[in-house]
Scaffold this active site. Structure first.
Site, PDB file in Angstrom:
ATOM      1  N   GLU A  29     -95.718 -65.814 -97.501  1.00  0.00           N
ATOM      2  CA  GLU A  29     -96.801 -65.371 -98.378  1.00  0.00           C
ATOM      3  C   GLU A  29     -98.097 -65.123 -97.613  1.00  0.00           C
ATOM      4  OE1 GLU A  29     -95.654 -66.821-102.867  1.00  0.00           O
ATOM      5  OE2 GLU A  29     -97.158 -67.991-101.791  1.00  0.00           O
ATOM      6  N   THR A  68     -80.363 -73.196-100.687  1.00  0.00           N
ATOM      7  CA  THR A  68     -80.433 -73.867-101.972  1.00  0.00           C
ATOM      8  C   THR A  68     -79.685 -73.027-102.996  1.00  0.00           C
ATOM      9  OG1 THR A  68     -82.576 -72.838-102.484  1.00  0.00           O
ATOM     10  CG2 THR A  68     -82.602 -75.000-101.412  1.00  0.00           C
ATOM     11  N   ALA A 126     -78.459 -74.687-109.657  1.00  0.00           N
ATOM     12  CA  ALA A 126     -77.742 -75.743-110.366  1.00  0.00           C
ATOM     13  C   ALA A 126     -76.566 -76.306-109.573  1.00  0.00           C
ATOM     14  CB  ALA A 126     -77.240 -75.218-111.709  1.00  0.00           C
ATOM     15  N   ASP A 181     -89.358 -76.320-116.294  1.00  0.00           N
ATOM     16  CA  ASP A 181     -90.019 -75.245-115.550  1.00  0.00           C
ATOM     17  C   ASP A 181     -89.465 -75.243-114.126  1.00  0.00           C
ATOM     18  OD1 ASP A 181     -91.707 -73.454-114.264  1.00  0.00           O
ATOM     19  OD2 ASP A 181     -93.569 -74.480-114.805  1.00  0.00           O
ATOM     20  N   THR A 226     -90.459 -73.375-111.607  1.00  0.00           N
ATOM     21  CA  THR A 226     -91.385 -72.770-110.646  1.00  0.00           C
ATOM     22  C   THR A 226     -91.438 -73.514-109.315  1.00  0.00           C
ATOM     23  OG1 THR A 226     -92.758 -71.948-112.468  1.00  0.00           O
ATOM     24  CG2 THR A 226     -93.755 -72.007-110.278  1.00  0.00           C
ATOM     25  N   ALA A 282     -89.253 -75.801-108.062  1.00  0.00           N
ATOM     26  CA  ALA A 282     -87.997 -76.390-107.585  1.00  0.00           C
ATOM     27  C   ALA A 282     -87.800 -76.156-106.091  1.00  0.00           C
ATOM     28  CB  ALA A 282     -86.820 -75.828-108.368  1.00  0.00           C
ATOM     29  N   ASP A 335     -90.038 -75.197-103.750  1.00  0.00           N
ATOM     30  CA  ASP A 335     -91.090 -75.788-102.915  1.00  0.00           C
ATOM     31  C   ASP A 335     -90.961 -77.305-102.861  1.00  0.00           C
ATOM     32  OD1 ASP A 335     -92.111 -73.271-102.389  1.00  0.00           O
ATOM     33  OD2 ASP A 335     -93.572 -73.360-104.023  1.00  0.00           O
ATOM     34  N   SER A 337     -95.888 -80.951-110.980  1.00  0.00           N
ATOM     35  CA  SER A 337     -94.507 -81.410-111.157  1.00  0.00           C
ATOM     36  C   SER A 337     -93.892 -81.996-109.898  1.00  0.00           C
ATOM     37  CB  SER A 337     -93.630 -80.237-111.624  1.00  0.00           C
ATOM     38  OG  SER A 337     -93.423 -79.300-110.583  1.00  0.00           O
TER      39      SER A 337
END
Length: 302
Positions: A134, A213, A216, A239, A241, A243, A245, A284
């Site tokens: 990024e 990764t 599920a 959420d 978003t 997971a 990171d 989170s």
């Protein structure tokens, strides 16, 4: 220590009944703001997992700056390498649907001006450099080169998806990708696109470790001719978003404390599964005690 060179954003998150298609408008009831950016998320994830972490990146001199850095600062991440750039703080526009799937648009802003020179003064022999895509590719390569000159080790999370340049691949100790990113890297590198076959082929070609990764299905890693996989626990997804990171940060923190690849994979899967149970990216991300407790109930299969 872990030095993270990457993006720092503010996330604007809205809940929608379903994700929009091309040219479609979908209404949400409102929005919330959270600190975010893949670099900042992974820095915070690693810090909460117990590592000493320094963040190198850029933010704007604007109203989003304080919020973008707030949770990193509260957690004790070293922010001396975060510069004020002549550009707005980066933002991410995130829609989350009723199935907890998301759609993300990132406006880079100050992240496009992130200076890798800050890495060299903060990293040393035995440290880990954690990278993503990024910030500009040239800056990512320069940061990796600085880390190797210092005797440090390099982890790349090739996200957002894209090819890994040959010069950068040669500097990596660990590549982390999800299934989609694995296919993108595989296509550009002439490797098989099936995730597990890709991981094994990347590890064999580069001599480093490769982690994929699998949502599920957990995660899979290959290194030195050996493979290991970890299945995730059953969770209630709120959420997704953070997971990825959460996984990357906890995985890096485990390696930094000297854990084996298998044990690092257990921590990564545990952290990722915990992160999907709450809303917002950085809020989170779980702490070390929660990660260890959940990892203890998981199994690494070789």
């Amino acid at each position: 220590m872990i030095v993270v060179f990457g993006s720092i954003n503010v996330d604007l998150v809205t809940a929608v009944p379903r994700l929009p298609g091309p040219g479609e408008t979908v209404k949400g009831p409102g929005y919330r703001t959270f600190p975010g950016g893949k670099g900042a998320n992974q820095a915070l994830a690693a810090r909460r997992a117990g590592a000493s972490v320094a963040m190198v990146g850029a933010v704007g001199d604007d109203g989003f700056r304080a919020e973008a850095l707030s949770l990193l600062d509260a957690a004790g991440v070293d922010l001396s390498g975060v510069a004020a750039a002549d550009a707005p703080t980066g933002i991410a526009l995130i829609a989350v649907d009723e199935r907890a799937e998301n759609q993300i648009v990132v406006a880079s802003g100050a992240n496009a001006l992130a200076d890798p020179a800050g890495v060299a003064s903060r990293i040393g022999a035995g440290d880990w450099l954690l990278l993503q895509f990024e910030v500009p590719d040239a800056a990512v390569l320069a940061a990796a080169e600085a880390a190797k000159r210092a005797g440090a080790r390099v982890i790349l999370n090739a996200a957002p998806a894209g090819p890994v340049p040959t010069a950068l691949a040669a500097l990596l100790d660990v590549l982390i990708v999800n299934e989609h990113e694995a296919a993108e890297v595989a296509a550009s590198a002439g490797l098989p696109d099936e995730p597990k076959a890709f991981a094994a082929a990347w590890a064999a070609r580069t001599g480093g470790a490769c982690v994929v990764t699998l949502g599920a299905e957990g995660a899979f890693a290959a290194s030195g001719g050996e493979t290991v996989s970890v299945a995730p626990p059953a969770v209630t997804v709120v959420d997704t978003t953070a997971a990825g990171d959460g996984f990357v940060g906890a995985f890096a923190a485990a390696l930094d404390r000297g854990a084996s690849l298998a044990d690092a994979l257990l921590d990564g899967v545990a952290a990722g599964s915990l992160a999907v149970e709450a809303a917002g990216a950085q809020p989170s991300l779980p702490g070390a005690d929660a990660i260890r407790a959940r990892a203890a109930g998981l199994k690494a299969t070789r």
